[in-house]
Design a protein around this motif. Structure first.
Motif, PDB file in Angstrom:
ATOM      1  N   ARG A 145       0.830  -1.202   0.000  1.00  0.00           N
ATOM      2  CA  ARG A 145       0.000   0.000   0.000  1.00  0.00           C
ATOM      3  C   ARG A 145       0.867   1.255   0.000  1.00  0.00           C
ATOM      4  N   VAL A 146       1.859   1.285   0.891  1.00  0.00           N
ATOM      5  CA  VAL A 146       2.708   2.479   0.997  1.00  0.00           C
ATOM      6  C   VAL A 146       3.499   2.693  -0.294  1.00  0.00           C
ATOM      7  N   GLY A 166       0.949  12.070 -13.854  1.00  0.00           N
ATOM      8  CA  GLY A 166      -0.312  11.329 -13.838  1.00  0.00           C
ATOM      9  C   GLY A 166      -0.752  11.039 -12.429  1.00  0.00           C
ATOM     10  N   ARG A 167      -1.691  10.101 -12.306  1.00  0.00           N
ATOM     11  CA  ARG A 167      -2.273   9.770 -11.005  1.00  0.00           C
ATOM     12  C   ARG A 167      -2.327   8.261 -10.836  1.00  0.00           C
ATOM     13  N   LEU A 213       4.176   6.208  -4.882  1.00  0.00           N
ATOM     14  CA  LEU A 213       4.194   6.378  -6.338  1.00  0.00           C
ATOM     15  C   LEU A 213       3.167   7.430  -6.746  1.00  0.00           C
ATOM     16  N   GLY A 214       1.998   7.394  -6.087  1.00  0.00           N
ATOM     17  CA  GLY A 214       0.964   8.391  -6.387  1.00  0.00           C
ATOM     18  C   GLY A 214       1.458   9.799  -6.126  1.00  0.00           C
ATOM     19  N   LYS A 215       2.140   9.970  -5.000  1.00  0.00           N
ATOM     20  CA  LYS A 215       2.660  11.308  -4.662  1.00  0.00           C
ATOM     21  C   LYS A 215       3.731  11.728  -5.655  1.00  0.00           C
ATOM     22  N   GLU A 216       4.568  10.800  -6.037  1.00  0.00           N
ATOM     23  CA  GLU A 216       5.688  11.144  -6.905  1.00  0.00           C
ATOM     24  C   GLU A 216       5.212  11.429  -8.338  1.00  0.00           C
TER      25      GLU A 216
END
Lengths: 509, 124
Positions: free
Chosen positions: A403-404, A419-420, A409-412
């Protein structure tokens, strides 16, 4: 030289300098190092030269706690071992994989990545890989279209894989082994007991048995156990006529810390516009079989207290039809081998299609867990050996790490304006002990005879010698203290080369 | 597991509609209500759902005025023409500074989640 044990008289004593139990990737690697060495090597293979249903049936066992691949076909019981159906994925462990990590209980090898580097380079050749280059910068230098996503290099880096053809070691090295006068390959010679001396300080000999029940004995100065993680543990535990808890098991560690890799779709990524993806697809450069996956830097793992893991890109959105491979993988080993023999990892130079939506396929380290283990069944196989069952158990750190990883990856990706990321629902259910039924594994069996300097924390020492026994070593992924994120074959071949060198220069001089 | 589909869409138009801005004056609603996320996710329904979820977990921002005020202070001083760029820059700063949240599994900037929330208040 090849001897079919079924043709030997019952009670025959087979003698040599070095006896290797198991002719898979580890056993064949060590045997090759001894060709023309002047030492007599006995290479024992329980199966034959080709895969057979009757020999595979000896591997049948149950996964008692959760779905897993059928044990009768997950590993292969013939000359060449599980290289008979592997996919050829190769990458070295990261330096952090060998370190003691205070957030990963039971982590910390007694050797470092640097100790293995020279052997990784040699392993690359054995597995018919390209140059020993696993830095993405090398591959980017070969082709201007091969470039990494512009992510923060302190958080994510492109972890390189190379792809073996795949090397079916039983085919590629058959002649080298069979034609070596000093290497005596005995097929159908299943070792049913490792017999220690009465003081339990050294191995006195082995008992072998053919499926027809013909028994033989083996005696050597040094022994190497190389049957794979499940069957190394099985044989050590079943060898209990003198050591009642099993050979090498004075501290109840044999069979424990079984580790796999969690392979599962964890998220999807929507890019604002198509990105250059040649580095992340197979083939990448067209010059060799290589590609990258996204991986977390060691420092990022440390800061977030998570396990090692990688993610690869699969074109297209999540459909809801994703499935586990556990149920779909056939228990017919002969069919699996036949299907895989046709597989070729061939470099190509075609254009890489551009996509904007990708599923993210996770490859995640499992935290070492003493309750995750191989145990002996009350049931016996046709030869009379207790079967091996699997108790595959997880910790909360395993799921949390996935999960982390995707949250990072989402934040980066957001920070980079690319992208998202959308995490799959199973990662957001608030229960880190619950895994979805789409979970798969990599067929990667690790641990069960782990390496540690302290005999109360490991079965073998830094040189793969079983603690307390003068002449028994273990080869293969069963000595892994932790499992890393990458496929285990390159590392187990490197470790086998290191063990062979150690035996040649320090032990069997 | 819900099936996720991505289809091309045209940007929503809200010509003529305005929202109050902090410090007086007004801002064309189209600027605030066309989240860049629409271009990335390419799915109006998904963006609307994200917005709905945001308003549910942050009830004090469950109206257009509160949302506009929450978005705009960080883009203060930007004229209408430069507002989109200012908001996009704010979104990237959100990610860099860890002002993120997860809605419907999507890891998002707080600013863009607010934009989605405004978008979800538009008639479907």
């Amino acid at each position: 030289m090849h001897i079919d044990a079924r043709t030997l008289d019952p009670g025959t004593l087979i003698e040599g300098d070095l006896c290797i139990i198991g002719a898979g990737a580890a056993g064949i690697t060590i045997a090759l190092e001894y060709v023309s060495s002047g030492k007599k090597v006995i290479l024992l293979e329980g199966g034959g030269l080709n895969v057979e249903a009757q020999m595979q049936a000896l591997y049948h066992g149950e996964s008692l706690d959760r779905p897993y691949y059928p044990l009768r076909s997950a590993t292969l019981h013939y000359f060449g071992g599980t290289t008979g159906h592997w996919s050829g994925y190769c990458s070295p462990f990261d330096p952090i994989d060998f370190e003691k990590r205070d957030w990963v209980p039971h982590s910390g090898w007694p050797i470092t990545r640097k100790d293995l580097d020279p052997f990784y380079a040699r392993a690359n050749k054995i597995l018919e890989l390209g140059p020993y280059e696993y830095d993405a910068a090398y591959w980017e230098g070969l082709d201007p279209d091969v470039r990494r996503l512009p992510l923060d290099g302190k958080v994510f880096f492109p972890k390189m894989w190379q792809f073996s053809p795949p090397t079916r070691m039983g085919n590629v090295y058959r002649d080298a082994i069979l034609k070596a006068p000093n290497v005596h390959l005995h097929t159908y010679a299943k070792v049913v007991e490792i017999v220690p001396n009465e003081g339990l300080t050294a191995i006195e000999g082995l008992r072998t048995k053919t499926i027809e029940g013909r028994e033989h004995r083996v005696r050597a100065k040094q022994y190497v156990l190389a049957c794979g993680s499940i069957h190394n543990a099985r044989l050590l535990l079943a060898s209990n006529s003198r050591a009642t808890a099993g050979v090498g098991n004075a501290h109840d560690l044999v069979g424990r810390y079984f580790m796999e890799h969690f392979e599962i779709i964890g998220a999807q990524v929507a890019f604002e516009k198509a990105q250059p993806f040649k580095l992340y697809t197979i083939p990448s450069t067209g010059k060799a079989r290589a590609r990258a996956e996204l991986a977390l830097m060691g420092e990022a793992q440390r800061q977030n207290k998570i396990l090692n893991g990688t993610a690869s890109f699969r074109p297209g959105p999540i459909t809801g039809k994703e499935q586990s491979r556990f149920a779909s993988f056939s228990d017919d080993a002969e069919a699996n081998v036949k299907q895989r023999q046709a597989m070729k990892n061939t470099p190509g130079a075609g254009p890489v299609p551009e996509h904007v939506i990708y599923q993210m396929f996770t490859r995640q380290e499992q935290a070492p867990n003493p309750e995750s283990r191989i145990v002996l069944s009350d049931e016996k196989d046709e030869i009379g050996m207790p079967r091996a069952n699997l108790r595959w158990k997880f910790t909360g750190l395993d799921k949390r790490s996935v999960r982390v990883f995707y949250e990072l990856l989402g934040k980066e990706l957001g920070r980079a304006g690319l992208g998202r990321v959308q995490l799959m629902e199973w990662l957001l259910d608030g229960d880190d002990d619950k895994w979805p039924n789409i979970l798969s594994g990599g067929w990667h069996h690790m641990g069960t005879a782990r390496m540690h300097d302290d005999p109360k924390q490991g079965v073998v020492d830094a040189n793969c010698k079983v603690h307390g026994l003068a002449n028994l070593h273990v080869a293969g992924a069963s000595v892994y203290t932790t499992g890393g994120a990458v496929n285990p074959t390159l590392t187990l071949v490197a470790l086998s080369l290191r063990l062979a060198d150690h035996l040649k220069t320090k032990v069997l001089v | 597991m819900k099936r996720r589909t991505f289809i091309g869409i045209a940007a929503a138009g809200t010509a003529g509609m305005v929202l109050p801005a902090t410090g007086g004056g007004s801002v064309p609603a189209a600027v605030l209500e066309n989240p860049r996320l629409l271009q990335i996710l390419r799915n109006k329904r998904t963006v609307r759902e994200i917005g709905r979820r945001y308003r549910k977990i942050v009830p004090r921002e469950n109206d257009a005025q509160a949302l506009a005020q929450a978005i705009l202070p960080d883009a203060r001083g930007a004229g209408s023409a430069s507002l989109p760029a200012a908001i996009n820059a704010q979104i990237q700063r959100d990610f860099a500074d860890g002002r993120t949240l997860t809605l419907d599994g999507w890891v998002l900037s707080v600013t863009e989640a607010r934009q989605c929330a405004l978008y979800s208040l538009l008639p479907a």
